[in-house]
Motif scaffolding. Structure first.
Motif, PDB file in Angstrom:
ATOM      1  N   GLN A 258      29.607  13.982  31.306  1.00 34.46           N
ATOM      2  CA  GLN A 258      28.907  13.518  32.514  1.00 34.46           C
ATOM      3  C   GLN A 258      27.651  12.726  32.165  1.00 34.46           C
ATOM      4  OE1 GLN A 258      28.475  16.505  35.648  1.00 34.46           O
ATOM      5  NE2 GLN A 258      30.121  17.650  34.694  1.00 34.46           N
ATOM      6  N   ASP A 259      26.923  13.208  31.140  1.00 35.14           N
ATOM      7  CA  ASP A 259      25.696  12.505  30.752  1.00 35.14           C
ATOM      8  C   ASP A 259      26.025  11.083  30.281  1.00 35.14           C
ATOM      9  OD1 ASP A 259      23.987  14.534  31.449  1.00 35.14           O
ATOM     10  OD2 ASP A 259      23.920  15.429  29.462  1.00 35.14           O
ATOM     11  N   ARG A 264      23.179   8.660  30.821  1.00 36.58           N
ATOM     12  CA  ARG A 264      22.028   9.488  30.444  1.00 36.58           C
ATOM     13  C   ARG A 264      22.142   9.892  28.976  1.00 36.58           C
ATOM     14  NH1 ARG A 264      23.259  12.510  35.624  1.00 36.58           N
ATOM     15  NH2 ARG A 264      24.525  13.827  34.271  1.00 36.58           N
ATOM     16  N   ARG A 265      21.024  10.270  28.384  1.00 32.00           N
ATOM     17  CA  ARG A 265      21.051  10.816  27.024  1.00 32.00           C
ATOM     18  C   ARG A 265      21.841  12.106  27.010  1.00 32.00           C
ATOM     19  NH1 ARG A 265      15.544  11.578  23.793  1.00 32.00           N
ATOM     20  NH2 ARG A 265      16.968  12.531  22.309  1.00 32.00           N
ATOM     21  N   THR A 266      22.343  12.491  25.834  1.00 33.37           N
ATOM     22  CA  THR A 266      23.102  13.745  25.730  1.00 33.37           C
ATOM     23  C   THR A 266      22.328  14.745  24.871  1.00 33.37           C
ATOM     24  OG1 THR A 266      24.206  13.277  23.657  1.00 33.37           O
ATOM     25  CG2 THR A 266      25.223  12.348  25.646  1.00 33.37           C
ATOM     26  N   GLU A 267      22.833  15.985  24.850  1.00 32.81           N
ATOM     27  CA  GLU A 267      22.198  17.028  24.033  1.00 32.81           C
ATOM     28  C   GLU A 267      22.838  17.124  22.638  1.00 32.81           C
ATOM     29  OE1 GLU A 267      22.459  20.277  27.127  1.00 32.81           O
ATOM     30  OE2 GLU A 267      20.308  20.341  26.752  1.00 32.81           O
ATOM     31  N   ILE A 268      23.425  16.016  22.154  1.00 31.39           N
ATOM     32  CA  ILE A 268      24.160  16.035  20.873  1.00 31.39           C
ATOM     33  C   ILE A 268      23.310  16.553  19.709  1.00 31.39           C
ATOM     34  CG2 ILE A 268      23.661  13.598  20.292  1.00 31.39           C
ATOM     35  CD1 ILE A 268      27.027  15.279  19.648  1.00 31.39           C
ATOM     36  N   ASP A 269      22.010  16.174  19.694  1.00 30.21           N
ATOM     37  CA  ASP A 269      21.161  16.592  18.557  1.00 30.21           C
ATOM     38  C   ASP A 269      21.029  18.109  18.470  1.00 30.21           C
ATOM     39  OD1 ASP A 269      20.774  13.992  17.914  1.00 30.21           O
ATOM     40  OD2 ASP A 269      18.767  13.835  18.793  1.00 30.21           O
ATOM     41  N   ILE A 296      28.459   9.769  18.951  1.00 23.84           N
ATOM     42  CA  ILE A 296      27.734   9.907  20.240  1.00 23.84           C
ATOM     43  C   ILE A 296      26.421   9.126  20.195  1.00 23.84           C
ATOM     44  CG2 ILE A 296      26.489  11.526  21.758  1.00 23.84           C
ATOM     45  CD1 ILE A 296      29.382  11.963  22.183  1.00 23.84           C
ATOM     46  N   GLU A 297      25.771   9.188  19.041  1.00 17.84           N
ATOM     47  CA  GLU A 297      24.522   8.422  18.872  1.00 17.84           C
ATOM     48  C   GLU A 297      24.799   6.929  19.073  1.00 17.84           C
ATOM     49  OE1 GLU A 297      21.917   7.878  15.071  1.00 17.84           O
ATOM     50  OE2 GLU A 297      22.175  10.016  15.448  1.00 17.84           O
ATOM     51  N   ALA A 298      25.895   6.453  18.473  1.00 18.34           N
ATOM     52  CA  ALA A 298      26.250   5.033  18.594  1.00 18.34           C
ATOM     53  C   ALA A 298      26.579   4.681  20.046  1.00 18.34           C
ATOM     54  CB  ALA A 298      27.445   4.723  17.691  1.00 18.34           C
ATOM     55  N   MET A 299      27.317   5.555  20.723  1.00 21.12           N
ATOM     56  CA  MET A 299      27.657   5.319  22.140  1.00 21.12           C
ATOM     57  C   MET A 299      26.381   5.228  22.978  1.00 21.12           C
ATOM     58  SD  MET A 299      30.844   5.124  23.108  1.00 21.12           S
ATOM     59  CE  MET A 299      31.228   5.911  24.645  1.00 21.12           C
ATOM     60  N   THR A 300      25.434   6.104  22.658  1.00 21.89           N
ATOM     61  CA  THR A 300      24.174   6.124  23.412  1.00 21.89           C
ATOM     62  C   THR A 300      23.447   4.790  23.230  1.00 21.89           C
ATOM     63  OG1 THR A 300      24.081   8.482  22.970  1.00 21.89           O
ATOM     64  CG2 THR A 300      22.060   7.494  23.787  1.00 21.89           C
ATOM     65  N   GLU A 301      23.511   4.261  21.992  1.00 21.94           N
ATOM     66  CA  GLU A 301      22.855   2.974  21.714  1.00 21.94           C
ATOM     67  C   GLU A 301      23.599   1.822  22.375  1.00 21.94           C
ATOM     68  OE1 GLU A 301      21.055   4.124  17.476  1.00 21.94           O
ATOM     69  OE2 GLU A 301      21.924   2.103  17.563  1.00 21.94           O
ATOM     70  N   VAL A 302      24.939   1.855  22.264  1.00 21.55           N
ATOM     71  CA  VAL A 302      25.746   0.783  22.858  1.00 21.55           C
ATOM     72  C   VAL A 302      25.484   0.715  24.370  1.00 21.55           C
ATOM     73  CG1 VAL A 302      28.128   0.123  23.423  1.00 21.55           C
ATOM     74  CG2 VAL A 302      27.541   0.814  21.100  1.00 21.55           C
ATOM     75  N   LYS A 303      25.357   1.897  24.973  1.00 24.05           N
ATOM     76  CA  LYS A 303      25.116   1.924  26.425  1.00 24.05           C
ATOM     77  C   LYS A 303      23.637   1.726  26.751  1.00 24.05           C
ATOM     78  CE  LYS A 303      28.949   4.552  28.229  1.00 24.05           C
ATOM     79  NZ  LYS A 303      29.061   4.935  29.621  1.00 24.05           N
ATOM     80  N   GLN A 304      22.834   1.531  25.679  1.00 23.22           N
ATOM     81  CA  GLN A 304      21.398   1.290  25.813  1.00 23.22           C
ATOM     82  C   GLN A 304      20.688   2.369  26.624  1.00 23.22           C
ATOM     83  OE1 GLN A 304      21.258  -2.792  27.253  1.00 23.22           O
ATOM     84  NE2 GLN A 304      21.009  -3.456  25.153  1.00 23.22           N
ATOM     85  N   ILE A 305      21.027   3.622  26.299  1.00 25.14           N
ATOM     86  CA  ILE A 305      20.395   4.745  26.989  1.00 25.14           C
ATOM     87  C   ILE A 305      19.123   5.109  26.236  1.00 25.14           C
ATOM     88  CG2 ILE A 305      20.676   7.152  27.667  1.00 25.14           C
ATOM     89  CD1 ILE A 305      23.758   6.604  27.601  1.00 25.14           C
ATOM     90  N   LYS A 306      18.014   5.178  26.957  1.00 27.04           N
ATOM     91  CA  LYS A 306      16.725   5.481  26.292  1.00 27.04           C
ATOM     92  C   LYS A 306      16.482   6.984  26.302  1.00 27.04           C
ATOM     93  CE  LYS A 306      15.263   1.110  25.996  1.00 27.04           C
ATOM     94  NZ  LYS A 306      16.324   0.538  25.243  1.00 27.04           N
TER      95      LYS A 306
END
Ligand code: NAD
Length: 306
Positions: A258-259, A264-269, A296-306
């Motif tokens: 969902q995030d 939205r950022r995720t709780e992956i870390d 997941i980190e790459a997806m977050t960057e690709v989607k430009q989520i801050k």
């Protein structure tokens, strides 16, 4: 008992509104102004099954309005914890006990790092909730709350909190070593969350594909080995348990799905990423968890989520 809930999102609003009904002096605190204003006007509106009801709760964005509390329940997302722990001085007295029921690892460490002189409780929640909009949540399911001492608290103070949770229908279960249930929940999240988020599929679909099933099993096994090396007393057969949960919650979308889906950022870390970090400290390889973390980190960057 005077209580503040820091982070009045889906879970903070659920726990806050339930706890307020026990007669506790309860405040919800959040940085989202529109949400807090709506709660101040109408209370928390809760949808559950076919029912919809409102519970009046005190809410603020201004911590100085609250003053020192006996119990501070942290319910921000794990990546928001460090920031949220800054500047809590208006809420903290010598007697303030912290409680985190957040998912993942590292939230407790962040509290210890900053407020280790205070008593700290930790645990897990198997309740589920979704934030529908300002002032409104949906209770997706009721479960139990495990509670245990992380450091500095007495068994009497733990029992007092558990009693309050009992009166509030939050179904507490006291745990001797609370790291056990925290890792049990982590093992399930490690197997389901990142994979469903990357594939953008509901939980049950993980079981339909040989490759995905293999990755689920490997991710959980790696994390189980890390738990063993750290001497955390986890429950047996986490792979079977994770598959069972994926099956039972087959139509649900994980919070990480969902995030990412909603930008939205995720709780992956705090989940796969933290397993990989803990593994390094004990010299174990966790290639699947590391890869899932990087993707997941790459997806977050690709989607430009801050
Ligand atoms: P959420 O995003 O709905 O709520 C987090 C809230 O914290 C938001 O309202 C946000 O505005 C607020 N916040 C952010 N920074 C803040 C700050 N500095 N000070 C005060 N408030 C701040 O998240 P959630 O779904 O309620 O999840 C909270 C935690 O509970 C997560 O660790 C999650 O994994 C865990 N959890 C969630 C569920 C669930 O069903 N939603 C179930 C079990 C555990």
């Amino acid at each position: 008992m005077k209580i503040a809930v820091l982070g009045a999102g889906a879970m903070g609003s659920l726990y806050g509104s339930f706890l307020s009904q026990s007669g506790a002096d309860l405040w919800l605190i959040d940085i989202w102004k529109e949400h807090i204003e709506e709660i101040q006007k109408k209370g928390i509106t809760i949808e559950e099954g076919e029912a919809s009801y409102s519970i009046p709760v005190k809410a603020t964005i201004d911590k100085s309005q609250v003053g020192p509390v006996d119990l501070l329940l942290i319910f921000v997302k794990s990546y928001q914890t460090k920031k949220a722990l800054e500047d809590l001085s208006p809420l903290i007295g010598e007697e303030t006990t912290f409680l985190t029921l957040q998912n993942g690892l590292g939230n407790d460490e962040a509290i210890v790092e900053r407020y280790g002189q205070n008593a700290i409780l930790a645990g897990t929640s198997s309740f589920g909730a979704t934030l529908l909009g300002p002032g409104r949540i949906r209770v997706a399911g009721r479960g139990e709350t495990t509670l245990g001492i992380l450091r500095g608290a007495t068994t009497e103070s733990l029992e007092k909190v558990a009693q309050l949770f009992r009166q509030s229908q939050l179904n507490p279960r006291i745990e001797e070593n609370v790291q056990g249930p925290i890792w049990d929940k982590l093992l399930v999240n490690v197997g389901i969350n990142a994979l469903t988020a990357l594939m953008q599929i509901p939980n049950g679909r993980l079981l339909d594909h040989k490759g995905l099933l293999y990755l689920l099993e490997q991710a959980v096994r790696e994390a189980e080995e890390v738990a063993k090396a750290l001497q955390v007393p986890t429950s047996p057969q986490p792979v079977e348990k994770t598959k069972k949960i994926a099956q039972v919650t087959g139509h649900n979308f994980s919070s990480m799905y969902q995030d990412l889906h909603n930008g939205r950022r995720t709780e992956i870390d705090a989940i796969n990423g933290k397993v990989a970090a803990c593994a390094k400290s004990v010299g174990l390889p966790t290639p699947v968890n590391e890869t899932l973390g990087l993707l997941i980190e790459a997806m977050t960057e690709v989607k430009q989520i801050k």
